[in-house]
Motif scaffolding. Structure first.
Motif, PDB file in Angstrom:
ATOM      1  N   MET A   1       1.045  -0.961   0.186  1.00 52.19           N
ATOM      2  CA  MET A   1      -0.011  -0.148   0.000  1.00 52.19           C
ATOM      3  C   MET A   1       0.924   1.291   0.060  1.00 52.19           C
ATOM      4  O   MET A   1       2.006   1.199   0.573  1.00 52.19           O
ATOM      5  CB  MET A   1      -0.982  -0.011   1.100  1.00 52.19           C
ATOM      6  N   ARG A   2       0.381   2.037  -0.777  1.00 53.82           N
ATOM      7  CA  ARG A   2       1.084   3.572  -0.749  1.00 53.82           C
ATOM      8  C   ARG A   2       0.679   4.244   0.278  1.00 53.82           C
ATOM      9  O   ARG A   2      -0.419   4.034   0.735  1.00 53.82           O
ATOM     10  CB  ARG A   2       0.931   4.416  -2.111  1.00 53.82           C
ATOM     11  N   LEU A   3       1.303   5.465   0.741  1.00 52.12           N
ATOM     12  CA  LEU A   3       0.791   6.183   1.655  1.00 52.12           C
ATOM     13  C   LEU A   3      -0.282   6.833   1.362  1.00 52.12           C
ATOM     14  O   LEU A   3      -1.058   7.003   2.323  1.00 52.12           O
ATOM     15  CB  LEU A   3       2.041   7.547   1.861  1.00 52.12           C
ATOM     16  N   ARG A   4      -0.631   7.288   0.306  1.00 46.49           N
ATOM     17  CA  ARG A   4      -2.052   7.864  -0.064  1.00 46.49           C
ATOM     18  C   ARG A   4      -3.248   6.761   0.135  1.00 46.49           C
ATOM     19  O   ARG A   4      -4.127   7.090   0.613  1.00 46.49           O
ATOM     20  CB  ARG A   4      -2.029   8.276  -1.564  1.00 46.49           C
ATOM     21  N   HIS A   5      -2.906   5.485  -0.173  1.00 47.86           N
ATOM     22  CA  HIS A   5      -3.950   4.534  -0.124  1.00 47.86           C
ATOM     23  C   HIS A   5      -4.095   4.475   1.592  1.00 47.86           C
ATOM     24  O   HIS A   5      -5.343   4.479   1.902  1.00 47.86           O
ATOM     25  CB  HIS A   5      -3.365   2.964  -0.496  1.00 47.86           C
ATOM     26  N   GLU A   7      -3.753   6.608   3.985  1.00 51.55           N
ATOM     27  CA  GLU A   7      -4.357   7.846   4.365  1.00 51.55           C
ATOM     28  C   GLU A   7      -5.737   7.893   3.956  1.00 51.55           C
ATOM     29  O   GLU A   7      -6.577   8.339   5.074  1.00 51.55           O
ATOM     30  CB  GLU A   7      -3.764   9.017   3.435  1.00 51.55           C
ATOM     31  N   VAL A  35      -9.212   6.321  -5.145  1.00 53.71           N
ATOM     32  CA  VAL A  35      -7.857   5.855  -4.423  1.00 53.71           C
ATOM     33  C   VAL A  35      -8.125   4.429  -3.621  1.00 53.71           C
ATOM     34  O   VAL A  35      -7.465   3.534  -3.526  1.00 53.71           O
ATOM     35  CB  VAL A  35      -7.361   6.959  -3.430  1.00 53.71           C
ATOM     36  N   HIS A  38      -8.251   1.365  -5.968  1.00 53.94           N
ATOM     37  CA  HIS A  38      -7.109   1.294  -6.493  1.00 53.94           C
ATOM     38  C   HIS A  38      -6.073   0.544  -5.352  1.00 53.94           C
ATOM     39  O   HIS A  38      -5.367  -0.527  -5.648  1.00 53.94           O
ATOM     40  CB  HIS A  38      -6.128   2.633  -6.740  1.00 53.94           C
ATOM     41  N   ALA A  39      -6.249   0.961  -4.076  1.00 59.16           N
ATOM     42  CA  ALA A  39      -5.604   0.028  -2.935  1.00 59.16           C
ATOM     43  C   ALA A  39      -6.068  -1.211  -2.964  1.00 59.16           C
ATOM     44  O   ALA A  39      -5.239  -2.213  -2.872  1.00 59.16           O
ATOM     45  CB  ALA A  39      -5.816   1.017  -1.549  1.00 59.16           C
ATOM     46  N   GLN A  42      -4.570  -3.439  -5.732  1.00 58.99           N
ATOM     47  CA  GLN A  42      -3.167  -3.585  -5.539  1.00 58.99           C
ATOM     48  C   GLN A  42      -2.980  -4.766  -4.605  1.00 58.99           C
ATOM     49  O   GLN A  42      -2.147  -5.548  -4.327  1.00 58.99           O
ATOM     50  CB  GLN A  42      -2.590  -2.581  -5.099  1.00 58.99           C
TER      51      GLN A  42
END
Length: 297
Positions: A1-5, A7, A35, A38-39, A42
């Motif tokens: 997971m990216r930080l935006r996910h 958040e 978002v 998308h999370a 992934q």
């Protein structure tokens, strides 16, 4: 997971809905949905089940909750620390200074700095040029204020102030005019040590003029020269900052011969300065400019 996910996941958890998360993050509702989708794509599993009653966290999402909460706790701590650093709190600056500049320049600068940045921490060490240079090279200090001299390639030197040395005479001296080095040499000139930055200048000009002062005393500390003149031990040549400290105790007159000196800011070429360090350097520049405008007589 990216930080935006993460958040968005945290915002949905906190608000209980996509629309509420959008308000918390100050973005549009479709942006949050995009978002979040998308999370989940992934990850390969859903974070929330979509039900008629709204979003319900999945078992997988629940397993992630403690780690996400811990991460956001760290992010908040980083933000708090960044704000402290912006205000100068928690930053420790190590400054070196020539003895004379420590008394005349750094003392009032640190008083001003403490008034403006009470949370900032400063360590001031006074010393001679070689010691200051070695401490900088060994990362023992962040920058130093010194009298100009040749510096090593690892250091950066910035000239902040330039002037000519002045003569110190007893207060009851009948001399009211600029004096020559020849006159000073004939009237018990107290000598600066040859390896000293100001002493190098003085000794070079004396040699060029073929002058040999009668005094046998060689002194490294400028204020000691002034104190000896005050005690009746002869006459002296010092920088303008030391002279200002004895303004009403000694007679200060110009020297006809050019005896130039510089005040320089020394730092390591590979060491960037903190915001507090830069603020202190600006205060030093202002104080030098302020002192340069003060009359000596």
């Amino acid at each position: 997971m990216r930080l935006r996910h993460i958040e968005v996941f945290q915002a949905v958890l906190q608000a209980g809905s996509v629309s509420g998360a959008a308000r918390l993050l100050n973005v549009s509702q479709p942006n949050v949905s995009r978002v979040l989708n998308h999370a989940e794509q992934q990850l390969g599993f859903n974070l929330f089940d979509r039900t008629p009653q709204g979003l319900v966290i999945t078992p997988e999402g629940r397993r992630l909750m403690p780690e996400v909460e811990a991460l956001f706790s760290h992010i908040q701590a980083i933000g708090f620390l960044a704000e402290q650093l912006r205000q100068g709190e928690g930053q420790h600056v190590r400054i070196g200074s020539a003895h004379a500049l420590g008394h005349s320049v750094m003392a009032p600068v640190l008083v001003d700095f403490h008034r403006k940045t009470p949370a900032g921490s400063v360590e001031l060490v006074t010393g001679h040029f070689n010691t200051l240079s070695q401490d900088l090279l060994q990362y023992k200090m962040d920058f130093a204020l010194a009298f100009g001299e040749q510096v090593s390639a690892e250091l950066v030197s910035e000239t902040l102030y330039a002037a000519n040395m002045v003569a110190l005479l007893p207060l009851d001296s009948s001399v009211e005019r600029p004096v020559t080095l020849e006159w000073l040499s004939e009237n018990n000139l107290l000598m600066l040590q040859q390896q000293d930055p100001l002493g190098q200048v003085l000794n070079r000009v004396l040699r060029e003029q073929g002058l040999t002062p009668q005094a046998s005393l060689h002194i490294k500390t400028y204020s000691v020269i002034a104190d000896m003149v005050l005690a009746g031990g002869g006459v002296g040549v010092v920088d303008t900052f030391t002279a200002q400290r004895y303004l009403h105790q000694l007679k200060i007159v110009p020297v006809v011969d050019s005896l130039p000196f510089e005040v320089i800011l020394l730092s390591r070429r590979d060491q960037p300065q903190s915001q507090v360090g830069l603020a202190l350097q600006q205060l030093i520049r202002h104080k030098l400019w302020e002192l340069s405008d003060k009359p000596l007589g």
